[in-house]
Design a protein around this motif. Structure first.
Motif, PDB file in Angstrom:
ATOM      1  N   ARG A  96     -30.512  32.659   9.806  1.00 37.35           N
ATOM      2  CA  ARG A  96     -30.862  31.234   9.754  1.00 37.35           C
ATOM      3  C   ARG A  96     -30.761  30.698   8.324  1.00 37.35           C
ATOM      4  NH1 ARG A  96     -35.216  31.629  12.779  1.00 37.35           N
ATOM      5  NH2 ARG A  96     -36.696  31.689  11.058  1.00 37.35           N
ATOM      6  N   LEU A  97     -31.224  31.478   7.360  1.00 43.47           N
ATOM      7  CA  LEU A  97     -31.101  31.077   5.951  1.00 43.47           C
ATOM      8  C   LEU A  97     -29.638  30.993   5.539  1.00 43.47           C
ATOM      9  CD1 LEU A  97     -33.908  33.222   4.265  1.00 43.47           C
ATOM     10  CD2 LEU A  97     -33.974  30.765   4.708  1.00 43.47           C
ATOM     11  N   ALA A  98     -28.840  31.962   5.983  1.00 43.37           N
ATOM     12  CA  ALA A  98     -27.419  31.986   5.628  1.00 43.37           C
ATOM     13  C   ALA A  98     -26.693  30.769   6.189  1.00 43.37           C
ATOM     14  CB  ALA A  98     -26.776  33.269   6.153  1.00 43.37           C
ATOM     15  N   GLU A  99     -26.968  30.456   7.446  1.00 43.20           N
ATOM     16  CA  GLU A  99     -26.313  29.304   8.071  1.00 43.20           C
ATOM     17  C   GLU A  99     -26.672  28.009   7.362  1.00 43.20           C
ATOM     18  OE1 GLU A  99     -25.986  30.985  12.668  1.00 43.20           O
ATOM     19  OE2 GLU A  99     -27.767  29.858  12.042  1.00 43.20           O
ATOM     20  N   GLN A 100     -27.935  27.871   6.997  1.00 44.73           N
ATOM     21  CA  GLN A 100     -28.369  26.645   6.322  1.00 44.73           C
ATOM     22  C   GLN A 100     -27.843  26.573   4.892  1.00 44.73           C
ATOM     23  OE1 GLN A 100     -32.540  25.173   7.447  1.00 44.73           O
ATOM     24  NE2 GLN A 100     -32.644  27.345   7.979  1.00 44.73           N
ATOM     25  N   ALA A 101     -27.766  27.717   4.224  1.00 44.74           N
ATOM     26  CA  ALA A 101     -27.201  27.739   2.871  1.00 44.74           C
ATOM     27  C   ALA A 101     -25.725  27.347   2.904  1.00 44.74           C
ATOM     28  CB  ALA A 101     -27.375  29.121   2.252  1.00 44.74           C
ATOM     29  N   GLU A 102     -25.000  27.848   3.902  1.00 44.66           N
ATOM     30  CA  GLU A 102     -23.597  27.461   4.052  1.00 44.66           C
ATOM     31  C   GLU A 102     -23.481  25.958   4.293  1.00 44.66           C
ATOM     32  OE1 GLU A 102     -19.555  28.851   6.425  1.00 44.66           O
ATOM     33  OE2 GLU A 102     -21.518  29.533   7.149  1.00 44.66           O
ATOM     34  N   GLY A 103     -24.361  25.428   5.147  1.00 48.13           N
ATOM     35  CA  GLY A 103     -24.361  24.006   5.419  1.00 48.13           C
ATOM     36  C   GLY A 103     -24.694  23.160   4.201  1.00 48.13           C
ATOM     37  N   ALA A 104     -25.501  23.728   3.289  1.00 49.91           N
ATOM     38  CA  ALA A 104     -25.891  23.015   2.075  1.00 49.91           C
ATOM     39  C   ALA A 104     -24.788  23.038   1.016  1.00 49.91           C
ATOM     40  CB  ALA A 104     -27.167  23.617   1.500  1.00 49.91           C
ATOM     41  N   GLY A 105     -23.768  23.857   1.217  1.00 48.64           N
ATOM     42  CA  GLY A 105     -22.653  23.894   0.276  1.00 48.64           C
ATOM     43  C   GLY A 105     -22.636  25.071  -0.668  1.00 48.64           C
ATOM     44  N   ALA A 106     -23.425  26.110  -0.395  1.00 49.52           N
ATOM     45  CA  ALA A 106     -23.395  27.308  -1.233  1.00 49.52           C
ATOM     46  C   ALA A 106     -22.026  27.970  -1.130  1.00 49.52           C
ATOM     47  CB  ALA A 106     -24.485  28.290  -0.815  1.00 49.52           C
ATOM     48  N   ASP A 107     -21.652  28.683  -2.174  1.00 47.71           N
ATOM     49  CA  ASP A 107     -20.339  29.319  -2.237  1.00 47.71           C
ATOM     50  C   ASP A 107     -20.351  30.767  -1.771  1.00 47.71           C
ATOM     51  OD1 ASP A 107     -18.752  27.136  -3.671  1.00 47.71           O
ATOM     52  OD2 ASP A 107     -20.466  27.409  -5.008  1.00 47.71           O
ATOM     53  N   ALA A 108     -21.516  31.403  -1.778  1.00 51.08           N
ATOM     54  CA  ALA A 108     -21.636  32.800  -1.385  1.00 51.08           C
ATOM     55  C   ALA A 108     -23.101  33.097  -1.120  1.00 51.08           C
ATOM     56  CB  ALA A 108     -21.081  33.727  -2.471  1.00 51.08           C
ATOM     57  N   LEU A 109     -23.353  34.305  -0.620  1.00 55.87           N
ATOM     58  CA  LEU A 109     -24.715  34.718  -0.285  1.00 55.87           C
ATOM     59  C   LEU A 109     -25.046  36.043  -0.963  1.00 55.87           C
ATOM     60  CD1 LEU A 109     -24.593  34.108   3.576  1.00 55.87           C
ATOM     61  CD2 LEU A 109     -25.625  32.588   1.873  1.00 55.87           C
ATOM     62  N   LEU A 110     -26.302  36.173  -1.347  1.00 61.60           N
ATOM     63  CA  LEU A 110     -26.855  37.441  -1.833  1.00 61.60           C
ATOM     64  C   LEU A 110     -27.957  37.835  -0.865  1.00 61.60           C
ATOM     65  CD1 LEU A 110     -27.156  39.627  -4.085  1.00 61.60           C
ATOM     66  CD2 LEU A 110     -28.844  38.106  -5.140  1.00 61.60           C
ATOM     67  N   ALA A 111     -27.782  38.969  -0.207  1.00 57.96           N
ATOM     68  CA  ALA A 111     -28.706  39.350   0.860  1.00 57.96           C
ATOM     69  C   ALA A 111     -29.257  40.752   0.645  1.00 57.96           C
ATOM     70  CB  ALA A 111     -28.006  39.268   2.217  1.00 57.96           C
TER      71      ALA A 111
END
Length: 300
Positions: A96-111
């Motif tokens: 859920r955090l990843a999907e929302q971060a992508e929607g917010a315009g983030a370029d990548a994820l650190l998990a």
């Protein structure tokens, strides 16, 4: 995305800052946050990481978490990459955090691997595979056993490296031998970033491409210069910079991070020292160590 998956090995390198989350009266201080980000960009930082461990993500609500990512993206305006934290010990929540971060315009994820519940290697692998299926963003595996009590085995990372969007690792194990093992198991194009400032020069010499740094919150220009020197093969210059930064690296971890880092930033007039419980302000003894390190670098 402003920074594409196709060119990720080019832009995910150098000095990247794991941003603190400043608070004011118990709430996120967005004005201070924007100023911290602008300082990072001006200093030559290659990417910023909101709401990671250093950003006290464990004490932020989901609404706050995404609001901080959104504010970071809006402040950066595509000038450098934003690698959003998407850590949770609940895979559904991480997705859920990843999907929302992508929607917010983030370029990548650190998990992260997840904390407290200590998943086995099969569970760690399943966690990242589910995350990769839920987003098109490039993903960095964050291996920080000192925080999570789980260690991503080399063999597990090798299998994950075959997933097209799992592009690299932030390694905070402190084990420099992992760099060579990961290169053999995952291939030379798999991105390896240090998660430990004190050994970052050695990590790069072994084959790493940069560092997701805590110290860069306080001394972003020096950290950027150090990492640029490594990227250009100027390890004598990098070593000289590392010698100058060593006291600060040490001081920022004399107590639980990001307590000393927030104190240092408060001393520089950049944000309040405020943390969220159960974290508390740094002790006077530790503050003295931070002050000495800041003075040694000429920052006070």
């Amino acid at each position: 995305m402003a920074f594409s998956l196709a060119t990720v090995t080019q832009w995910m390198a150098g000095s990247m800052t794991a941003l603190v989350t400043p608070f004011k009266g118990g709430e996120v201080d967005y004005d201070a946050y924007a100023a911290l980000i602008e300082r990072q960009i001006a200093a030559g930082t290659r990417a910023v990481i909101p709401v990671g461990t250093t950003g006290e993500s464990a004490t932020l609500s989901e609404r706050e978490h995404i609001a901080v990512v959104t504010h970071c993206v809006e402040t950066v305006k595509g000038r450098i990459p934003v690698i959003a934290g998407a850590g949770s010990n609940n895979t559904v929540a991480a997705i859920r955090l990843a999907e929302q971060a992508e929607g917010a315009g983030a370029d990548a994820l650190l998990a992260t691997t997840g904390y407290y519940n200590k998943p086995p290697q099969s569970g760690i692998e399943a966690h990242y595979r589910h995350l990769a299926e839920a987003t098109d963003l490039p993903i960095l595996v964050y291996n920080v056993p000192g925080r999570t009590q789980t260690d991503v085995a080399v063999e597990t990372l090798a299998r994950l490296s075959t997933v097209p969007t799992i592009v690299g690792v932030k390694d905070a194990t402190g084990d420099l031998g992992r760099v060579a093992l990961h290169r053999r198991a995952c291939g030379k194009d798999f991105i390896q970033l240090s998660g430990e400032d004190m050994t970052a020069v050695g990590y790069n010499a072994m084959g790493g491409q940069g560092c997701i740094s805590v110290t860069a919150n306080v001394a972003p220009e020096q950290c950027a210069q150090l990492q640029d020197a490594c990227l250009n093969g100027r390890f004598a210059d990098a070593l000289e910079l590392q010698d100058r930064l060593t006291a600060l690296h040490e001081a920022l971890f004399v107590e639980t991070s990001p307590g000393p880092t927030k104190y240092a930033l408060a001393r520089l007039g950049l944000c309040r020292e405020e943390l969220r419980l159960p974290l508390v302000p740094t002790s006077e003894r530790s503050k003295a160590a931070v002050d000495r390190a800041l003075d040694e670098l000429g920052l006070l």
